[in-house]
Design a protein around this motif. Sequence first.
Motif, short mmCIF file in Angstrom:
data_model
loop_
_atom_site.label_atom_id
_atom_site.label_comp_id
_atom_site.label_asym_id
_atom_site.label_seq_id
_atom_site.Cartn_x
_atom_site.Cartn_y
_atom_site.Cartn_z
N SER A 166 0.74 -1.22 -0.10
CA SER A 166 -0.04 -0.04 -0.11
C SER A 166 0.85 1.32 -0.03
O SER A 166 1.66 1.41 0.99
CB SER A 166 -0.94 0.05 1.19
N VAL A 167 0.59 2.10 -1.06
CA VAL A 167 1.37 3.27 -1.07
C VAL A 167 1.35 4.20 0.12
O VAL A 167 0.10 4.34 0.38
CB VAL A 167 1.33 4.24 -2.29
N TYR A 168 2.17 4.75 0.78
CA TYR A 168 2.06 5.71 1.90
C TYR A 168 2.74 6.95 1.68
O TYR A 168 2.64 7.93 2.59
CB TYR A 168 2.24 5.01 3.39
N TYR A 169 3.62 6.89 0.93
CA TYR A 169 4.10 8.14 0.57
C TYR A 169 4.92 8.41 -0.93
O TYR A 169 5.51 7.27 -1.23
CB TYR A 169 5.13 8.77 1.34
N VAL A 187 3.85 -2.53 3.91
CA VAL A 187 3.54 -4.21 3.46
C VAL A 187 2.65 -4.75 4.49
O VAL A 187 2.83 -4.41 5.89
CB VAL A 187 4.90 -4.93 3.48
N ALA A 188 1.67 -5.30 4.27
CA ALA A 188 0.62 -5.89 4.85
C ALA A 188 1.30 -6.65 6.06
O ALA A 188 2.32 -7.56 5.62
CB ALA A 188 -0.33 -6.80 4.08
N PRO A 189 0.92 -6.89 7.28
CA PRO A 189 1.80 -7.77 8.36
C PRO A 189 2.04 -9.13 7.86
O PRO A 189 3.01 -9.56 7.99
CB PRO A 189 0.81 -7.69 9.59
N GLN A 190 0.99 -9.82 7.20
CA GLN A 190 1.18 -11.21 6.91
C GLN A 190 2.38 -11.53 5.92
O GLN A 190 3.34 -12.18 6.09
CB GLN A 190 -0.13 -11.89 6.35
N LEU A 191 2.34 -10.40 4.93
CA LEU A 191 3.39 -10.73 3.93
C LEU A 191 4.87 -9.96 4.56
O LEU A 191 5.55 -10.90 4.19
CB LEU A 191 3.08 -9.74 2.91
N ALA A 192 4.72 -9.26 5.28
CA ALA A 192 5.90 -8.66 6.11
C ALA A 192 6.63 -9.88 6.88
O ALA A 192 7.86 -10.14 6.89
CB ALA A 192 5.63 -7.44 6.96
N ARG A 193 5.68 -10.69 7.49
CA ARG A 193 6.43 -11.68 8.31
C ARG A 193 6.79 -13.09 7.27
O ARG A 193 7.91 -13.53 7.54
CB ARG A 193 5.28 -12.40 8.89
N ALA A 194 6.17 -13.11 6.18
CA ALA A 194 6.62 -14.16 5.15
C ALA A 194 8.08 -13.64 4.49
O ALA A 194 8.96 -14.42 4.49
CB ALA A 194 5.58 -14.26 3.94
N PHE A 229 11.65 -4.55 9.95
CA PHE A 229 11.83 -3.57 8.87
C PHE A 229 10.99 -3.97 7.57
O PHE A 229 11.16 -3.27 6.68
CB PHE A 229 13.42 -3.67 8.63
N ALA A 230 11.00 -5.29 7.22
CA ALA A 230 10.13 -5.68 5.89
C ALA A 230 8.87 -5.01 5.63
O ALA A 230 8.13 -5.28 4.79
CB ALA A 230 10.28 -7.20 5.82
N GLY A 231 8.42 -4.36 6.82
CA GLY A 231 7.05 -3.97 6.84
C GLY A 231 6.95 -2.78 6.09
O GLY A 231 5.73 -1.93 5.76
N ASP A 232 8.00 -2.21 5.76
CA ASP A 232 8.22 -0.69 4.87
C ASP A 232 9.19 -0.47 4.09
O ASP A 232 10.39 -0.79 4.50
CB ASP A 232 8.35 0.41 6.09
N VAL A 233 9.00 -0.83 2.67
CA VAL A 233 9.93 -0.66 1.52
C VAL A 233 9.93 0.31 0.84
O VAL A 233 8.89 0.86 0.43
CB VAL A 233 9.82 -2.01 0.83
N GLN A 234 11.04 1.12 0.56
CA GLN A 234 11.19 2.40 0.01
C GLN A 234 12.15 2.46 -1.17
O GLN A 234 13.22 1.71 -1.11
CB GLN A 234 11.47 3.26 0.78
#
Length: 346
Positions: A166-169, A187-194, A229-234
Amino acid sequence: MAELTLAQQVLGRFFGKITDPAAVLGTPQLRERALDACGLATQGSETFTLFVELPLAGPAGFDLHVYPLVTHQEQRQPQAEEHIWQHWPQTAPLFEWCALQPACQAEAGYAFDLQANPRALQEPCLYTAFFTPEKGTVPLSMALMQGECFDAALGRLLAAAQPEHSVYYTGVMHGRDPLVAHLGFKVAPQLARAYGQQPGLLSQHLQLMGFSAAGSALEGFEPFAAQGFAGDVQFAFDEHGPLEETLAFSLVPGGGAGARAQRMRGGDISQMLAFLQEQGLADARWRELLPAMGTWMLPCIVDDSVVPCVAGFGIGYVKFRWTDGRPAAPAKLYIELRASLACKET
């Protein structure tokens, strides 16, 4: 002498609460320049969010991010909007568009490259932060930030993103040569965990978005993903597509400023910062910030009257870059400063 804006007063109080400001913030001249930038960006505004961007290793210094119009439609701030039109007219359409969006849709902000750009106060970088982006608003925000040259590359990145991204900035880095744009995904929590559990999955998704070297470049990333850290990719990109060497990841602690301050003194946030120290991405300077963290009641001057102001100083997020198959020092800490006014004293 003109009265300092509320944001300037709050920023100055934050500087004053740091144990050793020279070790963390650098020179007094840099602090003065930050206060000047803050005053220009928040003239006429009583609601704002500031981020002080601090490197956690290397030479002391900082940059400043300012979101000056944290309002929508029924809570417009005409004096602040008029000031933006007068001082940075090229940026005003972006702020006006954000103000007309439904509440909690988008906010526009400035980023001042105080350390690298001598003209940062004349040509600030521009950001749009999204809370619930709708189709079409992300490309439109890029155009309003004078980033039309990035349209094609942005379209390809958005088309290749996973549904759980999901775009946030978005951002356009004016004043930098060459000109680049930024795009950040939650990144959605489930995918971030993956991403933390399945080596290669993040690389696979990044390759779909144009990072051809991601397969080998992200080896060893799993311990960082396990930290959150994988919950936020830039990404940074130019008109041709993503720049291979400029992947970035960040961790956003939840909770209020007071709770985050306690967790920084002893809890998950302090453990995360210690992890970055172990990885060579930070030194111990973040401990100098501990006395400043928390919620404060500050007396401020507004319209020649003393006004109680409730201010919260806490970690907004922690960010690091991944370059050439390894984490790149230094990590950066973004301190979030917010404030709200109480009634004026009689």
